[in-house]
Design an enzyme around this catalytic site. Structure first.
Site, PDB file in Angstrom:
ATOM      1  N   GLY A   1       5.528   2.242 -15.025  1.00 43.46           N
ATOM      2  CA  GLY A   1       3.999   2.507 -15.730  1.00 43.46           C
ATOM      3  C   GLY A   1       3.686   0.889 -17.003  1.00 43.46           C
ATOM      4  O   GLY A   1       2.562   1.185 -17.413  1.00 43.46           O
ATOM      5  N   GLY A   2       4.911  -0.077 -16.799  1.00 44.39           N
ATOM      6  CA  GLY A   2       4.254  -0.955 -17.188  1.00 44.39           C
ATOM      7  C   GLY A   2       3.203  -2.146 -16.791  1.00 44.39           C
ATOM      8  O   GLY A   2       2.569  -2.654 -17.064  1.00 44.39           O
ATOM      9  N   TYR A   3       2.583  -1.436 -15.620  1.00 47.72           N
ATOM     10  CA  TYR A   3       1.401  -2.127 -14.629  1.00 47.72           C
ATOM     11  C   TYR A   3       0.444  -0.940 -15.189  1.00 47.72           C
ATOM     12  O   TYR A   3      -0.951  -1.232 -15.589  1.00 47.72           O
ATOM     13  CB  TYR A   3       1.535  -2.165 -13.344  1.00 47.72           C
ATOM     14  CG  TYR A   3       0.335  -2.911 -12.489  1.00 47.72           C
ATOM     15  CD1 TYR A   3      -0.602  -3.876 -12.875  1.00 47.72           C
ATOM     16  CD2 TYR A   3      -0.434  -1.966 -11.467  1.00 47.72           C
ATOM     17  CE1 TYR A   3      -1.050  -4.412 -11.920  1.00 47.72           C
ATOM     18  CE2 TYR A   3      -1.081  -2.460 -10.882  1.00 47.72           C
ATOM     19  CZ  TYR A   3      -1.967  -3.621 -11.218  1.00 47.72           C
ATOM     20  OH  TYR A   3      -2.992  -3.520 -10.329  1.00 47.72           O
TER      21      TYR A   3
ATOM     22  N   ASP B   1       7.543  -3.870 -18.464  1.00 48.69           N
ATOM     23  CA  ASP B   1       7.177  -5.153 -18.902  1.00 48.69           C
ATOM     24  C   ASP B   1       5.950  -4.845 -19.011  1.00 48.69           C
ATOM     25  O   ASP B   1       4.524  -3.672 -19.484  1.00 48.69           O
ATOM     26  CB  ASP B   1       7.582  -5.377 -17.414  1.00 48.69           C
ATOM     27  CG  ASP B   1       5.998  -5.653 -15.935  1.00 48.69           C
ATOM     28  OD1 ASP B   1       6.454  -3.888 -15.989  1.00 48.69           O
ATOM     29  OD2 ASP B   1       6.017  -6.203 -15.525  1.00 48.69           O
TER      30      ASP B   1
ATOM     31  N   ASP C   1       5.353  -3.850  -2.294  1.00 46.38           N
ATOM     32  CA  ASP C   1       4.278  -2.252  -2.439  1.00 46.38           C
ATOM     33  C   ASP C   1       3.014  -2.559  -1.968  1.00 46.38           C
ATOM     34  O   ASP C   1       2.656  -4.009  -2.910  1.00 46.38           O
ATOM     35  CB  ASP C   1       5.144  -1.539  -3.370  1.00 46.38           C
ATOM     36  CG  ASP C   1       4.523  -1.732  -4.564  1.00 46.38           C
ATOM     37  OD1 ASP C   1       4.783  -2.725  -4.923  1.00 46.38           O
ATOM     38  OD2 ASP C   1       3.300  -1.333  -4.748  1.00 46.38           O
TER      39      ASP C   1
ATOM     40  N   GLY D   1       2.984  -9.153 -12.199  1.00 42.84           N
ATOM     41  CA  GLY D   1       2.062  -9.984 -13.436  1.00 42.84           C
ATOM     42  C   GLY D   1       1.329 -10.872 -11.664  1.00 42.84           C
ATOM     43  O   GLY D   1       0.437 -11.928 -12.359  1.00 42.84           O
TER      44      GLY D   1
ATOM     45  N   HIS E   1      -2.461   5.104  10.679  1.00 39.75           N
ATOM     46  CA  HIS E   1      -2.197   3.771  11.300  1.00 39.75           C
ATOM     47  C   HIS E   1      -2.133   2.363  10.720  1.00 39.75           C
ATOM     48  O   HIS E   1      -1.231   1.885  11.167  1.00 39.75           O
ATOM     49  CB  HIS E   1      -3.698   3.713  12.194  1.00 39.75           C
ATOM     50  CG  HIS E   1      -3.796   1.708  12.124  1.00 39.75           C
ATOM     51  ND1 HIS E   1      -3.258   1.759  13.755  1.00 39.75           N
ATOM     52  CD2 HIS E   1      -4.336   0.539  11.365  1.00 39.75           C
ATOM     53  CE1 HIS E   1      -3.598   0.304  13.679  1.00 39.75           C
ATOM     54  NE2 HIS E   1      -3.795  -0.231  12.377  1.00 39.75           N
TER      55      HIS E   1
ATOM     56  N   ASP F   1       8.326   2.663  -9.901  1.00 42.81           N
ATOM     57  CA  ASP F   1       8.112   1.807 -11.352  1.00 42.81           C
ATOM     58  C   ASP F   1       7.478   2.258 -12.122  1.00 42.81           C
ATOM     59  O   ASP F   1       7.092   3.136 -12.345  1.00 42.81           O
ATOM     60  CB  ASP F   1       5.818   1.724 -10.346  1.00 42.81           C
ATOM     61  CG  ASP F   1       5.481   0.045 -11.588  1.00 42.81           C
ATOM     62  OD1 ASP F   1       6.367  -1.070 -12.403  1.00 42.81           O
ATOM     63  OD2 ASP F   1       4.481  -0.726 -10.859  1.00 42.81           O
TER      64      ASP F   1
ATOM     65  N   GLN G   1       7.849 -12.408 -15.418  1.00 41.94           N
ATOM     66  CA  GLN G   1       6.137 -12.285 -15.619  1.00 41.94           C
ATOM     67  C   GLN G   1       6.245 -13.761 -16.081  1.00 41.94           C
ATOM     68  O   GLN G   1       6.344 -14.896 -15.674  1.00 41.94           O
ATOM     69  CB  GLN G   1       6.256 -11.024 -17.098  1.00 41.94           C
ATOM     70  CG  GLN G   1       6.197  -9.827 -16.443  1.00 41.94           C
ATOM     71  CD  GLN G   1       4.645  -9.978 -15.568  1.00 41.94           C
ATOM     72  OE1 GLN G   1       3.752 -10.272 -15.611  1.00 41.94           O
ATOM     73  NE2 GLN G   1       4.717  -8.262 -15.504  1.00 41.94           N
TER      74      GLN G   1
HETATM   75  N1  PRF Z   1       4.499  -4.437 -13.345  1.00 42.06           N
HETATM   76  C1  PRF Z   1       4.910  -3.314 -12.714  1.00 42.06           C
HETATM   77  N2  PRF Z   1       4.502  -3.127 -12.353  1.00 42.06           N
HETATM   78  C2  PRF Z   1       3.353  -3.947 -11.334  1.00 42.06           C
HETATM   79  C3  PRF Z   1       2.705  -5.316 -11.295  1.00 42.06           C
HETATM   80  C4  PRF Z   1       3.897  -5.623 -12.994  1.00 42.06           C
HETATM   81  O1  PRF Z   1       3.422  -6.134 -12.514  1.00 42.06           O
HETATM   82  C5  PRF Z   1       2.441  -5.281 -10.647  1.00 42.06           C
HETATM   83  C6  PRF Z   1       1.322  -7.034 -10.835  1.00 42.06           C
HETATM   84  N3  PRF Z   1       0.771  -6.431  -9.187  1.00 42.06           N
HETATM   85  C7  PRF Z   1       1.754  -4.586  -9.516  1.00 42.06           C
HETATM   86  N4  PRF Z   1       2.762  -3.397 -10.228  1.00 42.06           N
HETATM   87  N5  PRF Z   1       5.304  -2.857 -13.525  1.00 42.06           N
END
Ligand code: PRF
Length: 376
Positions: free
Chosen positions: A94-96, A146, A271, A221, A340, A92, A194
């Site tokens: 880092g946008g979250y 994002d 995920d 999002g 488990h 991922d 998004q």
């Molecule tokens: N953007 C990114 N990773 C994410 C999300 C997102 O919107 C979400 C939203 N549930 C989880 N992981 N880059």
């Protein structure tokens, strides 16, 4: 990266396919265990590959950038070598995490300035440097940078943010083209839709993302506090637009029921920290509902933790024993619960795949949703 669609369910949008990446094939639908900092918490790589057996796992740019840092990962020859995992990895962007973990973040057109949740130091993520960091980490699938909007989110904020995410995507694409591969395998960029919980924005975002022509697409999002029905409605709007011949990844989702409902809407990849994090808190997911293993009710229940015997821990240990381990805070309890839960999540998506291929997914899904919607 290639995606071969093998079958679509006659009564829903559920699909079975195979993604081919340089670290092997990924059969879809797939659930990707979360290995945030280069470890699926509580599980050895041998247990992960032999007992849980996912074709792909997830890592986080935000965490890996802060620790062990890209200098270390580069010297190690990338994350696969560093953590001894020779199957696929997705990172991922880092946008979250920047929004959910760091304090004092400032979002501007240029990028996001944020304070590390570890030592308070200041950092700056841009679409460009996030592409470079992900080149160095070396995941097979890398995510665009994002902004994940919170829930609820004001319409005008959601709209402005969505447009910025689209501009950031253009910058990711442009910069990635100028950033050479660091290792001897390919990396595939997935853009992220998004648009918060607004159908018109979701539609607009999906159209923009689809126009980029990436090899796979993601939906972000969602699962940020909105009711499940709202999430499903957004997934539906987006999957109607995203190309059918590319895999679709719904980020950070969800419960076993969320997985099945979103598979029915045409999602191929998931995920979530739920099987690992909730497992460490004593929650066990089963085909007949969830168990809080810390409850008094299991004190002298010597039956196996799960009669289904999906992973070996299911029948090797009793509910009473695992409850005891949680009560005395032994690490082994968390390890058993994690193995488990991940085993169950991977079983669930493999069963979904089998039923999609057999053509009876919808009736199986409806039965499973009813059956799993219980607390034992
Ligand atoms: N953007 C990114 N990773 C994410 C999300 C997102 O919107 C979400 C939203 N549930 C989880 N992981 N880059």
């Amino acid at each position: 990266m290639q995606f071969k669609l093998e079958n679509t369910d006659p009564e829903s949008q559920a699909r079975a396919g195979t993604i081919t990446l340089d670290h092997g094939p990924v059969e879809t639908p797939i659930f990707m265990p979360v290995g945030t900092v280069g470890s699926v918490k509580g599980v050895h790589q041998r247990e992960l590959s032999n007992d849980i057996n996912p074709d792909i796992i997830l890592g986080n740019t935000y965490h890996l950038y802060l620790r062990p840092q890209t200098t270390v990962l580069e010297k190690a020859g990338g994350l696969h070598k560093f953590m001894n995992w020779d199957r696929n990895i997705l990172t991922d962007s880092g946008g979250y995490q920047v929004y959910s973990l760091s304090a004092n973040r400032k979002i501007k057109e240029e990028g996001v300035k944020f304070k590390s949740h570890i030592d308070g130091s200041m950092h700056f993520f841009t679409p460009e440097n996030v592409m470079e960091i992900q080149r160095t980490i070396g995941a097979d699938i890398i995510m665009a940078f994002d902004e994940c909007t919170p829930y609820p989110c004001d319409y005008n904020y959601a709209k402005r943010s969505m447009h910025m995410t689209h501009r950031w995507l253009d910058r990711c694409v442009a910069h990635l083209g100028k950033t050479p591969l660091k290792y001897d395998y390919n990396q595939t960029l997935f853009p992220i839709v998004q648009g918060s919980t607004y159908k018109d924005l979701r539609k607009q975002s999906a159209e923009y993302i689809a126009s980029v022509g990436a090899a796979g697409n993601a939906i972000g999002g969602l699962s940020v506090g909105e009711p499940a029905e709202e999430m499903y409605a957004m997934t539906e709007v987006v999957t109607e637009i995203l190309p059918k011949d590319k895999p679709r990844y719904l980020m950070g989702v969800g419960t076993p029921i969320n997985l099945l409902e979103n598979i029915a809407l045409g999602i191929d990849m998931f995920d979530c920290v739920m099987p690992t994090r909730n497992g460490r808190n004593g929650m066990l997911f089963t085909a007949h509902g969830t168990i809080n293993i810390k409850n008094k009710k299991w004190e002298t229940d010597f039956s196996p933790i799960d009669e289904m015997d999906i992973t070996w821990v299911d029948t090797a240990y009793s509910k009473a024993y695992v409850r005891h381990l949680f009560k005395v805070k032994e690490l082994l309890g968390m390890q058993i619960a994690t193995i488990h839960n991940l085993g169950f999540y991977l079983w669930l998506v493999r069963e979904a795949r089998k039923h999609i291929l057999a053509g009876d997914f919808t009736s199986w899904k409806n039965k499973m949703v009813k059956q799993m919607d219980k607390r034992l």
